[in-house]
Scaffold this active site. Structure first.
Site, PDB file in Angstrom:
ATOM      1  CG  ASP A   1      -1.877   1.111   1.301  1.00 43.36           C
ATOM      2  OD1 ASP A   1      -1.720   2.096   0.546  1.00 43.36           O
ATOM      3  OD2 ASP A   1      -2.820   1.029   2.117  1.00 43.36           O
ATOM      4  CB  VAL A   2       1.619   3.887  -2.512  1.00 43.62           C
ATOM      5  CG1 VAL A   2       2.045   2.947  -3.624  1.00 43.62           C
ATOM      6  CG2 VAL A   2       0.224   4.443  -2.756  1.00 43.62           C
TER       7      VAL A   2
ATOM      8  CG  ASN B   1      -1.810   3.603 -12.393  1.00 44.97           C
ATOM      9  OD1 ASN B   1      -2.472   4.367 -13.094  1.00 44.97           O
ATOM     10  ND2 ASN B   1      -2.329   2.475 -11.895  1.00 44.97           N
TER      11      ASN B   1
ATOM     12  CB  SER C   1      -6.818  13.138 -13.169  1.00 40.12           C
ATOM     13  OG  SER C   1      -8.130  13.296 -13.667  1.00 40.12           O
TER      14      SER C   1
ATOM     15  CE1 TYR D   1      -8.621  10.802  -8.628  1.00 43.12           C
ATOM     16  CE2 TYR D   1      -9.586  12.353 -10.190  1.00 43.12           C
ATOM     17  CZ  TYR D   1      -8.810  11.236  -9.927  1.00 43.12           C
ATOM     18  OH  TYR D   1      -8.225  10.561 -10.964  1.00 43.12           O
TER      19      TYR D   1
ATOM     20  CE  LYS E   1      -4.948  10.971  -9.551  1.00 44.64           C
ATOM     21  NZ  LYS E   1      -3.827  10.014  -9.744  1.00 44.64           N
TER      22      LYS E   1
ATOM     23  CB  VAL F   1      -9.443   6.010 -18.899  1.00 43.13           C
ATOM     24  CG1 VAL F   1      -8.937   4.652 -19.356  1.00 43.13           C
ATOM     25  CG2 VAL F   1      -8.509   7.115 -19.402  1.00 43.13           C
TER      26      VAL F   1
ATOM     27  CB  THR G   1     -10.591   2.080 -15.418  1.00 43.49           C
ATOM     28  OG1 THR G   1     -11.203   2.995 -14.486  1.00 43.49           O
ATOM     29  CG2 THR G   1      -9.668   2.832 -16.361  1.00 43.49           C
TER      30      THR G   1
END
Length: 253
Positions: free
Chosen positions: A62-63, A89, A142, A155, A159, A187, A189
């Site tokens: 977990d970063v 990412n 993003s 968010y 970013k 995108v 996903t």
């Protein structure tokens, strides 16, 4: 770009279990890299690993955990001795109005999207400095960072901070390590399905959004992977501190 451009290169991709991260891992592997797949869910990483024909290493982590980042860096050092490409990412995502936004939610967003990204890059720096002619870091931001919209403060601001962090890293770590950023637009996903939408609702949403793009569709993970591969390649050896927008023309359309 031809197959084999990343032969003898070692690339670590965070958030490699699905979506954009999986697409990046597949692209780098196909072009010869030894890919280190990093993420929080072992089963998803194993799925990605099964798609790669080349050499790979799987590291669950977990970063947002400094301890995990230390362990990740130590394992790469012990087993591979260097790192040529780091793709930051991994990301946390949710939408909430300012009135709904809780402090813990805000902090979690930054813990992954900014603090975790920066900490992992710092831990990997000694290994990246071993790469010749230069190691490279590619951060994933993003297009949400490029303009304000409702329900996106946590968010989008995190970013936007990724773009600023990219420039700072580039300035501090040149000429030994190049640092660039990719800012994807919409995108397709799994993140959309995680918002509780059915497959049919997701398809209707993506089709309607795709019509607003000059290119006529939303992005695919391979679109972002192509941009990452370019920035990691020898063709980009004089590029650092840049942000490449990959959004099918949405920003100008």
């Amino acid at each position: 770009m031809t197959d084999g451009v990343f032969s003898d290169r070692i690339a670590l991709v965070t958030g490699a279990g699905s979506g954009i991260g999986r697409g990046i891992a597949e692209r780098l592997s196909r072009e010869g890299a030894h890919v280190v797949l990093h993420g929080r869910t072992q089963s998803k990483l194993d799925e990605t690993a099964s798609l790669l024909s080349g050499p790979k290493t799987v590291i669950e982590g977990d970063v947002s955990s400094a301890d995990d980042n230390v362990r990740t860096a130590q394992r790469v050092a012990d087993e591979l001795d260097r790192l040529d490409i780091l793709v930051n990412n991994a990301a946390h995502y949710f939408r909430a109005s300012i009135e709904e936004l809780a402090w813990d939610d805000f902090r979690q967003m930054y813990d992954v999207n900014l603090f975790g990204l920066t900490d992992l890059a710092k831990r990997m720096l000694p290994l990246l400095r071993k790469s010749k002619p230069s190691g490279c870091v590619i951060n994933i931001s993003s297009t949400a960072a490029l303009g304000a919209s409702a329900n996106s403060l946590a968010y989008a601001s995190s970013k936007q901070a990724v773009i600023y962090a990219t420039g700072t890293m580039a300035a501090e770590w040149a000429p030994e390590v190049r640092v660039n950023c990719v800012a994807p637009g919409f995108v397709d996903t799994p993140i959309h399905r995680q918002r509780g939408m059915t497959d049919e609702q997701v398809r209707e949403f993506l089709d309607s959004v795709g019509e607003k793009h000059p290119m006529g569709r939303v992005g695919k993970p391979e679109d972002i992977a192509g941009a990452v591969a370019y920035l990691a390649s020898p063709d980009a050896q004089w590029i650092t501190g840049s942000t490449l927008v990959v959004d099918g023309g949405y920003q100008v359309g």
